[in-house]
Design an enzyme around this catalytic site. Structure first.
Site, PDB file in Angstrom:
ATOM      1  CB  CYS A  79      -0.993  -0.035   1.167  1.00  0.00           C
ATOM      2  SG  CYS A  79      -2.271   1.223   0.998  1.00  0.00           S
ATOM      3  CG  HIS A 167      -3.969  -3.392   3.271  1.00  0.00           C
ATOM      4  ND1 HIS A 167      -2.960  -2.875   4.054  1.00  0.00           N
ATOM      5  CD2 HIS A 167      -4.548  -2.332   2.664  1.00  0.00           C
ATOM      6  CE1 HIS A 167      -2.946  -1.562   3.945  1.00  0.00           C
ATOM      7  NE2 HIS A 167      -3.892  -1.198   3.106  1.00  0.00           N
ATOM      8  CD  GLU A 169      -1.769  -5.788   5.746  1.00  0.00           C
ATOM      9  OE1 GLU A 169      -1.430  -6.329   4.675  1.00  0.00           O
ATOM     10  OE2 GLU A 169      -1.801  -4.560   5.911  1.00  0.00           O
TER      11      GLU A 169
END
Ligand code: XMP
Length: 510
Positions: A79, A167, A169
């Site tokens: 990002c 993202h 994660e």
């Protein structure tokens, strides 16, 4: 020596999640703020750049020095990291014309790229950005797009540098963990050797070396962290670990004796100190929540200090501090956050104790502490216990605390918690307890009018206590518990259930 991955934090709310995902792959990693990175990074096998609340176009945006990383180590920029590499290296980043928050589907352009191995075409990814990469940096090759984001992933030719706009994660990126594995294992060649067993072996030998034949004192709270820390230390130094378990009179019903027995069964050298009267005296007449916390904190320090002084030649104080307490993350305003949270169980011990600190769980997240606990053979019931606040029932008795109020609340709490266990609901709840309210209400028992206390029940689901929602407990259960409480606990004639989420409420009432 564990192989290590460096996560440079630019202040994203998701940075800790990156570390957790990496750890789930059995890979060790550390988070460091971008403006205070480790002096020597030669030991890191790979690096990940986090997201950020900043725009790369802002004047005060994070501007890390990547000269020791880029082109020298495998690098994954997430990002903000991806935008940073583009903006300052020949590309162009501009505000997006369409909203780029939430779910999107990934279209992989370059087949057979190691980063996208085993990632399904059109798999869901999670976006959260307001700028977009209009032009790629020098020598970059586009790897993937979404319908709104042309440059959703790219690689720099001739380097092991990868950048992704989404993202990996977050839970909503369905193949996120696979992507992290592709980067860390297949591309960077990091070993997946961070297992509870390896952690125990490594930590026990480090503790042996650090402590030698010196004595260590540790304050047990009955909670998961201090228990796991104690068992690890006990494995390393045996009888030289002196544990102190203080009864502050504000624990759950029978908890002091039952936990003390459990500790003794585990072979720990533990002294139980019943200081209930001292704590209740200190609390007499105090209604202010912070005032109560202060009194309890001070009384704890006095008791612990008295006890620690009775151990001859003690050199170390052990604490159950865990990684979230340690991480110095970058605040949203740019600067590194000023304070690192201190562990509240024995927080603020006076300097005059002059003890060296040992914190064997400093590198672990809570779920890792539980896994290490299981590896050490600690009973499941102990590892699965709900969190319980250090000041105990004092912050669940609204207003001043008396022995009688503690007794009433202990009875109510025990009925509730045992009920949750009997109904197999305990493990579905993150934390539960009862609160004694400072009001009386009218009731009728037999032909008699009563005017007695009201208790509230609270049960929440959460992952870290930062946010929480109330649990939808079955009506039949609530009905049964309410009846039992009112019939069995003298002094209570009304039970209510708290249906507030956090935020805007908090978990505790004080
Ligand atoms: P709140 O009430 O802030 O609680 O939503 C979040 C979590 O923190 C616990 N808590 C405490 N723990 N000392 C502690 O050791 C305290 O003073 C304290 N206050 C709240 C609370 O039980 C919940 O798990």
């Amino acid at each position: 020596m564990q192989q290590n991955v460096l996560i440079l934090d630019f202040g994203s709310q998701y940075t800790q999640l990156i570390a957790r995902r990496v750890r789930e792959l059995n890979i060790y990693c550390e988070i460091h703020p971008y403006n205070n990175p480790p002096k020597d990074i030669s030991g890191f096998k790979a690096a990940i750049l986090s997201g950020s609340p900043f725009s790369v176009r802002a004047e005060d945006a994070p501007h890390p020095d990547l000269s020791e990383i880029r082109g020298k180590k495998p690098l994954l920029a997430v990002c903000y990291g991806a935008q940073y590499l583009a903006h300052f290296h020949g590309g162009k980043v501009e505000p997006s014309e369409t909203r780029e928050y939430g779910r999107a589907n990934l279209s992989i352009i370059k087949d057979a790229e190691a980063l996208f191995e085993n990632i399904t075409e059109n798999s869901q990814v999670w976006m959260s950005h307001s700028d977009t990469i209009k032009e790629l940096p020098t020598n970059a090759v586009r790897l993937a797009s979404t319908s709104d984001v042309l440059n959703a992933a790219y690689r720099i030719d001739g380097e092991e540098t990868f950048a992704i706009q989404f993202h990996p994660e977050v839970y909503h990126t369905s193949d996120g963990k696979q992507l992290l594995e592709n980067f860390l294992v297949n591309i960077a060649g990091v070993e997946q050797s961070w297992t509870p067993e390896a952690f125990v072996d490594m930590t026990v030998s480090e503790l042996k070396e650090k402590i030698g034949n010196d004595k260590v004192v540790l304050g047990l709270s009955g909670g998961v962290d201090s228990t796991v820390a104690a068992v690890l230390l006990h494995k390393a130094i045996g009888k030289n670990l002196y544990c102190i378990f203080v009864n502050n009179g504000l624990l759950r019903k029978n908890e002091f004796d039952s936990v003390l027995d459990q500790y003794k069964d585990m072979g720990l050298n533990v002294k139980g100190v019943d200081a209930s009267a001292r704590f209740l005296d200190a609390l007499a007449g105090i209604s202010d929540p912070e005032g109560k916390r202060k009194k309890i904190g001070n009384a704890f320090i006095e008791v612990f200090d008295d006890e620690a002084h009775q151990i001859q030649d003690v050199k170390f104080l052990a604490q159950g501090t865990i990684y979230p307490d340690v991480i110095e993350s970058v605040s949203a305003t740019g600067g590194p956050s000023a304070t690192i949270k201190s562990h509240h169980n024995v927080g603020g011990l006076p300097d005059f104790m002059k003890l060296k600190i040992v914190e064997p769980l400093r590198a672990l997240f809570k779920d890792e502490v539980r896994r290490v606990g299981a590896e050490l053979g600690i009973a499941k019931e102990l590892l699965g216990r709900h969190p319980f606040p250090g000041p105990g029932l004092a912050i669940r008795i609204l207003g001043d605390v008396t022995a009688e109020k503690v007794r009433i609340l202990q009875e109510v709490d025990a009925i509730f918690i045992n009920g949750l266990k009997e109904w197999m609901l305990y493990d579905k709840v993150w934390q539960a307890g009862a609160i004694l309210l400072p009001v009386n209400s009218v009731g009728v028992m037999g032909d008699e009018r009563t005017y007695e206390k009201v208790v509230a029940l609270r049960a929440v689901e959460s992952t870290d206590g930062m946010t929480a929602d109330w649990v939808n407990l079955p009506y039949e259960f609530l009905q049964k518990i309410s009846n039992t409480i009112i019939n069995k606990v003298k002094g209570v004639n009304r039970v209510v259930y708290d249906i507030s989420s956090k935020p805007p409420a908090t978990i505790e009432w004080e």
